[in-house]
Design a protein around this motif. Structure first.
Motif, short mmCIF file in Angstrom:
data_model
loop_
_atom_site.label_atom_id
_atom_site.label_comp_id
_atom_site.label_asym_id
_atom_site.label_seq_id
_atom_site.Cartn_x
_atom_site.Cartn_y
_atom_site.Cartn_z
N MET A 187 0.82 -1.20 0.00
CA MET A 187 0.00 0.00 0.00
C MET A 187 0.86 1.26 0.00
SD MET A 187 -1.55 0.00 3.88
CE MET A 187 -2.79 1.20 3.40
N GLU B 179 -4.71 7.09 -1.51
CA GLU B 179 -4.25 5.81 -0.97
C GLU B 179 -4.48 4.71 -2.00
OE1 GLU B 179 -5.71 2.75 2.52
OE2 GLU B 179 -5.48 4.88 3.07
N ASN B 180 -3.53 3.79 -2.10
CA ASN B 180 -3.67 2.66 -3.01
C ASN B 180 -3.19 1.40 -2.31
OD1 ASN B 180 -4.06 1.48 -5.79
ND2 ASN B 180 -1.91 0.97 -5.45
N ALA C 144 -6.95 -1.38 -5.19
CA ALA C 144 -8.01 -0.68 -4.47
C ALA C 144 -7.52 0.73 -4.15
CB ALA C 144 -8.39 -1.42 -3.19
N THR C 145 -8.08 1.73 -4.82
CA THR C 145 -7.60 3.10 -4.71
C THR C 145 -8.66 3.98 -4.06
OG1 THR C 145 -6.30 2.81 -6.73
CG2 THR C 145 -6.67 5.06 -5.99
N LYS C 146 -8.29 4.65 -2.99
CA LYS C 146 -9.20 5.56 -2.30
C LYS C 146 -9.09 6.96 -2.90
CE LYS C 146 -9.40 3.14 2.14
NZ LYS C 146 -9.18 3.25 3.61
N ALA D 256 -6.83 10.86 -5.79
CA ALA D 256 -6.50 9.65 -5.04
C ALA D 256 -5.48 9.95 -3.95
CB ALA D 256 -5.97 8.57 -5.98
N HIS E 144 -14.86 9.64 1.16
CA HIS E 144 -14.08 9.07 0.07
C HIS E 144 -14.85 7.93 -0.59
CE1 HIS E 144 -13.14 5.97 3.09
NE2 HIS E 144 -12.90 5.18 2.04
N ARG E 145 -14.41 7.54 -1.77
CA ARG E 145 -14.90 6.34 -2.43
C ARG E 145 -13.70 5.47 -2.77
NH1 ARG E 145 -14.37 6.29 -8.05
NH2 ARG E 145 -13.72 8.29 -8.99
N THR E 146 -13.92 4.17 -2.93
CA THR E 146 -12.85 3.25 -3.27
C THR E 146 -13.10 2.65 -4.65
OG1 THR E 146 -12.50 2.66 -0.94
CG2 THR E 146 -11.61 1.17 -2.59
N ALA E 147 -12.13 2.83 -5.54
CA ALA E 147 -12.21 2.29 -6.89
C ALA E 147 -11.38 1.02 -6.96
CB ALA E 147 -11.71 3.31 -7.90
N HIS E 148 -11.96 -0.04 -7.53
CA HIS E 148 -11.26 -1.32 -7.68
C HIS E 148 -10.98 -1.59 -9.15
CE1 HIS E 148 -11.34 -3.20 -3.65
NE2 HIS E 148 -12.42 -2.44 -3.47
#
Length: 331
Positions: free
Chosen positions: A256, A275-276, A300-302, A273, A315-319
């Motif tokens: 991470m 966090e990853n 998984a990127t916040k 973004a 925030h949202r999390t993109a996968h």
């Protein structure tokens, strides 16, 4: 020496003065000293899966020195140094108004092969007139243990070449990229061909975009704050591998990278973004230079959707997932 990809892109090219096992000098383009260890993978080699997690460093032209000390029959210590090009990726041209630089983080663009008027084609690192420097100390014990610690420093002229001015509304005209990292790899034979490998790296630094840090996906502000604020980032990855036979192995990876939340909220802001996290599982077959692997990778990127003051509020999390089959032959 050279390493040329199928796309005819020269990645490593250098001349070497070699005084045997104790010392050598290299002149040309080589991997940064901070990039001393990459995760095991057959699908991600030129751009390892450790980037945007725990790996930092890239390739750069420069002068590289390596000095090896034999401290015991099976143990060696290597002292290495690097003086290289001060790299910096810029995305747009800047303007100067009233002595202050607008868009300072993107001051030295070269668009369509033509340099913007403000910089003469020099990036912000080159505009400082000083090289990037790195140092590393490594320890190797037989084939069982490898470990290293390294550091990086470079100066950034935020106004760009041939231009004087301050960063936004601050009293600063330059910033620094400073980073520290380390890693370890441990190989343990268990029984017969069965063996265990544990490896990983970690880093901490500020304004580390030129080292493939700060989650540099498309936003100029990730380089540093609009008024010269430092953006601190840390990251790490760990990987375990189990050889079930001489040829077949299983691997698990997790890593991470996180931008300091306060720095992010103050200097970057919502819509970006911060966090990853990367997860990777591999089933691999290797026989000499031939390799086959099945891999699954999840990113998984916040992304901040709300920022207030110095805090990320929502925030949202993109996968993103990759399923890969790779076949390689190493010469």
């Amino acid at each position: 020496y050279g390493d040329v990809s199928l796309l005819n892109r020269m990645r490593l090219a250098y001349a070497e003065l070699n005084w045997g096992p104790m010392a050598k000098l290299q002149f040309g383009q080589q991997n940064d000293l901070t990039f001393a260890m990459a995760p095991t993978s057959l699908s991600h080699i030129a751009f390892p899966i450790g980037y945007f997690t725990g790996n930092i460093g890239w390739r750069r032209p420069g002068v590289f020195g390596y000095h090896t000390l034999a401290v015991a029959p099976d143990a060696k210590v290597e002292l290495a140094w690097e003086v290289g090009r001060s790299q910096w990726a810029d995305a747009a041209a800047c303007t100067v108004s009233g002595g202050n630089v607008t868009g300072a983080a993107t001051c030295s663009n070269t668009t369509g092969g033509a340099a913007s008027a403000a910089n003469g084609g020099f990036n912000l690192g080159e505009a400082s007139g000083a090289p990037a420097v790195q140092g590393r100390v490594s320890l190797a014990y037989a084939k069982y243990l490898n470990a290293f610690v390294a550091a990086h420093y470079q100066n950034i002229d935020a106004a760009g070449y041939g231009t004087t001015g301050l960063i936004g509304t601050s009293s600063k005209s330059t910033i620094q990229t400073v980073a520290y990292n380390g890693g370890v790899k441990f190989v343990a034979p268990l029984q017969g061909d069965i063996g265990l490998t544990l490896q990983g790296t970690g880093f901490s630094g500020k304004n580390i975009a030129p080292l493939i840090g700060n989650l540099t996906t498309g936003a100029a502000a990730f380089k540093f704050g609009p008024n010269g604020e430092d953006v601190n980032t840390y990251g790490w990855w760990a990987q375990a591998g189990l050889n079930l036979t001489k040829e077949f192995s299983l691997w698990g990876f997790y890593g991470m990278q996180v931008i300091d939340h306060t720095d992010f909220a103050r200097a970057i802001g919502a819509g970006n973004a911060y966090e990853n996290a990367t997860t990777n599982v591999i089933a691999m077959y290797r026989d000499g230079g031939f390799g086959l692997s099945l891999e699954w990778i999840d990113f998984a990127t916040k992304i901040a959707t709300g920022v207030s003051g110095t805090s990320i509020t929502t925030h949202r999390t993109a996968h993103a997932d990759q399923y890969l089959f790779s076949a390689n032959y190493f010469f």
